[in-house]
Motif scaffolding. Structure first.
Motif, PDB file in Angstrom:
ATOM      1  N   VAL A 164     -11.562  45.053 -28.665  1.00  0.00           N
ATOM      2  CA  VAL A 164     -10.981  46.308 -28.187  1.00  0.00           C
ATOM      3  C   VAL A 164     -10.064  46.819 -29.293  1.00  0.00           C
ATOM      4  CG1 VAL A 164      -9.535  47.426 -26.450  1.00  0.00           C
ATOM      5  CG2 VAL A 164     -11.081  45.566 -25.787  1.00  0.00           C
ATOM      6  N   THR A 165     -10.434  47.948 -29.873  1.00  0.00           N
ATOM      7  CA  THR A 165      -9.706  48.459 -31.021  1.00  0.00           C
ATOM      8  C   THR A 165      -9.675  49.983 -31.011  1.00  0.00           C
ATOM      9  OG1 THR A 165      -9.616  48.458 -33.446  1.00  0.00           O
ATOM     10  CG2 THR A 165     -11.799  48.380 -32.441  1.00  0.00           C
ATOM     11  N   CYS A 166      -8.923  50.548 -31.946  1.00  0.00           N
ATOM     12  CA  CYS A 166      -8.847  52.010 -32.062  1.00  0.00           C
ATOM     13  C   CYS A 166      -9.222  52.469 -33.468  1.00  0.00           C
ATOM     14  CB  CYS A 166      -7.437  52.490 -31.721  1.00  0.00           C
ATOM     15  SG  CYS A 166      -6.947  52.141 -30.009  1.00  0.00           S
ATOM     16  N   SER A 167      -9.799  51.562 -34.246  1.00  0.00           N
ATOM     17  CA  SER A 167     -10.209  51.879 -35.615  1.00  0.00           C
ATOM     18  C   SER A 167     -11.686  51.548 -35.788  1.00  0.00           C
ATOM     19  CB  SER A 167      -9.379  51.072 -36.626  1.00  0.00           C
ATOM     20  OG  SER A 167      -8.008  51.423 -36.539  1.00  0.00           O
ATOM     21  N   PRO A 168     -12.503  52.524 -36.161  1.00  0.00           N
ATOM     22  CA  PRO A 168     -13.946  52.286 -36.312  1.00  0.00           C
ATOM     23  C   PRO A 168     -14.277  51.435 -37.526  1.00  0.00           C
ATOM     24  CG  PRO A 168     -13.378  54.500 -37.019  1.00  0.00           C
ATOM     25  CD  PRO A 168     -12.131  53.923 -36.431  1.00  0.00           C
ATOM     26  N   ALA A 169     -15.444  50.774 -37.466  1.00  0.00           N
ATOM     27  CA  ALA A 169     -15.961  49.963 -38.572  1.00  0.00           C
ATOM     28  C   ALA A 169     -14.945  48.932 -39.043  1.00  0.00           C
ATOM     29  CB  ALA A 169     -16.391  50.857 -39.731  1.00  0.00           C
ATOM     30  N   SER A 170     -14.336  48.227 -38.100  1.00  0.00           N
ATOM     31  CA  SER A 170     -13.277  47.271 -38.425  1.00  0.00           C
ATOM     32  C   SER A 170     -13.821  45.860 -38.594  1.00  0.00           C
ATOM     33  CB  SER A 170     -12.224  47.262 -37.315  1.00  0.00           C
ATOM     34  OG  SER A 170     -12.780  46.744 -36.115  1.00  0.00           O
ATOM     35  N   GLU A 171     -12.980  44.974 -39.103  1.00  0.00           N
ATOM     36  CA  GLU A 171     -13.346  43.565 -39.242  1.00  0.00           C
ATOM     37  C   GLU A 171     -13.576  42.918 -37.882  1.00  0.00           C
ATOM     38  OE1 GLU A 171     -10.919  41.334 -42.296  1.00  0.00           O
ATOM     39  OE2 GLU A 171      -9.841  43.240 -42.315  1.00  0.00           O
ATOM     40  N   MET A 172     -12.827  43.370 -36.885  1.00  0.00           N
ATOM     41  CA  MET A 172     -13.019  42.825 -35.537  1.00  0.00           C
ATOM     42  C   MET A 172     -14.391  43.165 -34.995  1.00  0.00           C
ATOM     43  SD  MET A 172      -9.338  43.277 -33.618  1.00  0.00           S
ATOM     44  CE  MET A 172     -10.117  43.514 -32.033  1.00  0.00           C
ATOM     45  N   GLU A 173     -14.870  44.351 -35.309  1.00  0.00           N
ATOM     46  CA  GLU A 173     -16.199  44.762 -34.852  1.00  0.00           C
ATOM     47  C   GLU A 173     -17.265  43.816 -35.392  1.00  0.00           C
ATOM     48  OE1 GLU A 173     -19.114  48.709 -34.951  1.00  0.00           O
ATOM     49  OE2 GLU A 173     -16.967  48.888 -35.390  1.00  0.00           O
ATOM     50  N   ALA A 174     -17.085  43.393 -36.646  1.00  0.00           N
ATOM     51  CA  ALA A 174     -18.042  42.469 -37.249  1.00  0.00           C
ATOM     52  C   ALA A 174     -17.956  41.078 -36.641  1.00  0.00           C
ATOM     53  CB  ALA A 174     -17.793  42.394 -38.755  1.00  0.00           C
ATOM     54  N   ALA A 175     -16.810  40.746 -36.047  1.00  0.00           N
ATOM     55  CA  ALA A 175     -16.602  39.401 -35.511  1.00  0.00           C
ATOM     56  C   ALA A 175     -16.978  39.276 -34.038  1.00  0.00           C
ATOM     57  CB  ALA A 175     -15.140  38.992 -35.694  1.00  0.00           C
ATOM     58  N   ALA A 176     -17.209  40.409 -33.349  1.00  0.00           N
ATOM     59  CA  ALA A 176     -17.470  40.383 -31.915  1.00  0.00           C
ATOM     60  C   ALA A 176     -18.880  40.856 -31.599  1.00  0.00           C
ATOM     61  CB  ALA A 176     -16.452  41.256 -31.186  1.00  0.00           C
ATOM     62  N   ALA A 177     -19.387  40.395 -30.462  1.00  0.00           N
ATOM     63  CA  ALA A 177     -20.731  40.811 -30.031  1.00  0.00           C
ATOM     64  C   ALA A 177     -20.734  42.225 -29.465  1.00  0.00           C
ATOM     65  CB  ALA A 177     -21.255  39.834 -28.978  1.00  0.00           C
ATOM     66  N   LEU A 178     -19.584  42.663 -28.949  1.00  0.00           N
ATOM     67  CA  LEU A 178     -19.460  44.005 -28.358  1.00  0.00           C
ATOM     68  C   LEU A 178     -18.128  44.600 -28.794  1.00  0.00           C
ATOM     69  CD1 LEU A 178     -20.333  46.222 -26.244  1.00  0.00           C
ATOM     70  CD2 LEU A 178     -19.043  44.886 -24.547  1.00  0.00           C
ATOM     71  N   THR A 179     -18.150  45.867 -29.189  1.00  0.00           N
ATOM     72  CA  THR A 179     -16.921  46.539 -29.598  1.00  0.00           C
ATOM     73  C   THR A 179     -16.648  47.743 -28.710  1.00  0.00           C
ATOM     74  OG1 THR A 179     -17.105  45.866 -31.917  1.00  0.00           O
ATOM     75  CG2 THR A 179     -15.749  47.784 -31.456  1.00  0.00           C
ATOM     76  N   ILE A 180     -15.401  47.836 -28.252  1.00  0.00           N
ATOM     77  CA  ILE A 180     -14.917  49.012 -27.529  1.00  0.00           C
ATOM     78  C   ILE A 180     -13.906  49.684 -28.452  1.00  0.00           C
ATOM     79  CG2 ILE A 180     -13.724  49.857 -25.478  1.00  0.00           C
ATOM     80  CD1 ILE A 180     -14.618  47.227 -24.087  1.00  0.00           C
ATOM     81  N   CYS A 181     -14.326  50.711 -29.151  1.00  0.00           N
ATOM     82  CA  CYS A 181     -13.465  51.390 -30.115  1.00  0.00           C
ATOM     83  C   CYS A 181     -13.045  52.746 -29.553  1.00  0.00           C
ATOM     84  CB  CYS A 181     -14.179  51.566 -31.454  1.00  0.00           C
ATOM     85  SG  CYS A 181     -13.144  52.365 -32.714  1.00  0.00           S
TER      86      CYS A 181
END
Length: 300
Positions: free
Chosen positions: A164-181
């Protein structure tokens, strides 16, 4: 660390003069910025629903929901987790919030804790994380090492993982199976992500846990039938719920609640299904805890 590339660190052109305004003008500008948050959340409702479905699947598999964050994000996870037991009758272990720096960090910043890539793994190991669990990492920037490390560890052992983040194309997105940006844009005060970003995260976590609990049978109509009556306000709420659903008077609601061991869900099932406590408990067990299904199937 390239903060200038993060959407949450961008300077807001709408508030460049905020330091020269009156208090009313300041809060008016903040309110104007805050209005963008629900619309930004609306754009990611499919991903939020997916996270809720994954949470339901994890819990039905015997797993737990872990929120993982640092600073404001960590505190928001702890807040959501702490509300689940009194609201939905869950055990404190079912939904847990972990924050970089531990309990001390809930009240005071623990410098450097969020910069560790291994600390979250240690925290999750202590709680015996298993592949049945789901881990939701929370960070407005999408780059917090504590959260990234925890997501990578959880993914590595087969957990469902959500960022769960507010920044697109982040390192967290690469680390998770699903991203809520949730792209809420620059803050009124640059980098103060407890503002729009924090509000967005709070809304998302509310939706994940609430939707999951509803899907798990914790709600009848729109009423909290698994509420735990642990104080006077909640005792009164329990009585009112029984009265609203069944149409009985206060005295009868109190009497049946005592017979039901304080369980609103059992009391409603007893009254609407015209059955004993034992029969109501069995009916609920046979219908995965859903009051509506228990009553409908018994009437059949």
């Amino acid at each position: 660390m390239n903060l200038e590339k993060l959407l949450t660190e961008t300077r807001n052109s709408n508030t460049l003069d905020i330091d020269r305004l009156s208090a009313f003008e300041i809060v008016t500008k903040i309110n104007r910025e805050d209005r963008q948050v629900p619309q930004a959340v609306k754009k990611v409702l499919p991903q939020i629903a997916q996270a809720a479905d994954w949470t339901v699947a994890a819990i039905r598999d015997g797993g737990r929901l872990f929120y993982l964050g640092a600073g404001t994000s960590g505190r928001l996870g702890i807040l959501d987790a702490s509300e689940c037991p009194p609201t939905y009758g869950t055990s404190p272990e079912l939904v847990q919030g972990l924050i970089a720096g531990g309990q001390t960090a809930v009240f005071r910043a623990v410098e450097g804790a969020e910069d560790s890539l291994t600390l979250a793994e240690e925290d999750l190991r202590q709680r015996q994380l298993s592949s049945n669990d789901i881990v939701v990492g929370i960070a407005a920037s999408g780059r917090t090492p504590y959260v990234i490390g925890g997501l990578k560890y959880a993914s590595g052992i087969g957990c469902r993982t959500v960022a769960v983040t507010c920044s697109p194309a982040s390192e967290m997105e690469a680390a998770a199976a699903l991203t809520i940006c949730v792209q809420v844009g620059p803050e009124a005060v640059t980098g103060s992500t407890r503002m729009k970003a924090g509000t967005a995260q709070k809304l998302v976590l509310n939706m994940i846990s609430t939707a999951a609990m509803i899907r798990l049978g914790k709600v009848y109509s729109n009423l909290m039938v698994d509420v735990q009556a642990t104080n006077q306000k909640l005792i009164e709420r329990a009585k009112r719920i029984v009265m609203m659903v069944t149409g009985v008077e206060r005295q009868q609601a109190e009497t049946v609640l005592v017979q039901a061991g304080g369980s609103v869900k059992i009391a409603i099932t007893m009254l609407l299904g015209q059955m004993s406590r034992e029969e109501a408990e069995q009916a609920l067990a046979d219908n995965e805890g859903f009051v509506a299904k228990a009553i409908e199937n018994c009437r059949k």
